[in-house]
Design a protein around this motif. Sequence first.
Motif, PDB file in Angstrom:
ATOM      1  N   GLY A 116      -7.919  -2.023 -12.587  1.00 35.73           N
ATOM      2  CA  GLY A 116      -7.460  -1.724 -11.233  1.00 35.73           C
ATOM      3  C   GLY A 116      -6.652  -0.442 -11.115  1.00 35.73           C
ATOM      4  N   LEU A 117      -6.539   0.332 -12.182  1.00 31.02           N
ATOM      5  CA  LEU A 117      -5.724   1.540 -12.136  1.00 31.02           C
ATOM      6  C   LEU A 117      -6.325   2.575 -11.189  1.00 31.02           C
ATOM      7  N   VAL A 118      -5.452   3.266 -10.474  1.00 31.21           N
ATOM      8  CA  VAL A 118      -5.838   4.335  -9.559  1.00 31.21           C
ATOM      9  C   VAL A 118      -5.434   5.659 -10.193  1.00 31.21           C
ATOM     10  N   LEU A 119      -6.383   6.582 -10.303  1.00 33.17           N
ATOM     11  CA  LEU A 119      -6.132   7.825 -11.029  1.00 33.17           C
ATOM     12  C   LEU A 119      -4.925   8.574 -10.484  1.00 33.17           C
ATOM     13  N   ALA A 120      -4.774   8.616  -9.178  1.00 34.72           N
ATOM     14  CA  ALA A 120      -3.641   9.352  -8.601  1.00 34.72           C
ATOM     15  C   ALA A 120      -2.314   8.755  -9.052  1.00 34.72           C
ATOM     16  N   ASP A 121      -2.235   7.424  -9.166  1.00 28.36           N
ATOM     17  CA  ASP A 121      -1.009   6.778  -9.640  1.00 28.36           C
ATOM     18  C   ASP A 121      -0.751   7.099 -11.112  1.00 28.36           C
TER      19      ASP A 121
END
Length: 246
Positions: A102-107
């Motif tokens: 579920g990781l978001v690249l921007a985060d």
Amino acid sequence: MTSAAALFQDSLDGKRLVVVGAGSHIGRTLARTASAAGAELVLAGPDADRLADTAAALPGPARIQVTDLTDEGSIAALAEAVGQVDHVVSTAAVPANGPVSGLVLADVQRAFAAKVFGPLLLAKHLAGRMAQGGSLTFFSGVAAWRPAPERVVMATTNGALAFLVEALAVELAPLRVNAVSPGIIDSGAWDRLGEDKAAFLRGVADRNPARRTGTPDDVVRAVLYAIGNPFVTGTVLHVDGGARLV
């Protein structure tokens, strides 16, 4: 004057200290202790209001510089505003927790900017302005040595920072570069747990070899040791009660 301030007054009195992340719980404790010991403070971070709250609680004067570690131009502006400096400390961290799926690249990029890219750029823009005997101190964290599910980014950024200080200490010598690695610290960050906070901290204390949780003062003492000891560089000071060992 606090006991920590008195202990480190010789290494701080009259020195210019930049605290990046001065609006955070531990950053504020560091700023208060350093100010009481006679340091000239520059408070940096992304939130002007939080920096102003920190400045208002200090026993001595301080300058405020709004700084975004994700923006090299902002870091360069900090360097220009500071001029010559003796010591720089960055407590900055941005979480990007959760399962890998579920990781978001921007985060993830923001987390690396705070812990790895930001410190590298602080070294780039401020090292050349540092006085003889100067130091850079960055914050790693116990997650690098005790990874846990849904903490992959936290473990990786903290570990990368630990290796970064070794490389910078060699390249920037005789400027000293170190990291402080806190464990679970009762700084106010865990207040979000509400009624569960006390039980959580008791559990941490029961597992730690030190048999207690940490305080902001524990961490600040390590930071000031890194600043004040001229024979310590390229190392990580673990302030985790031994949590990385168990």
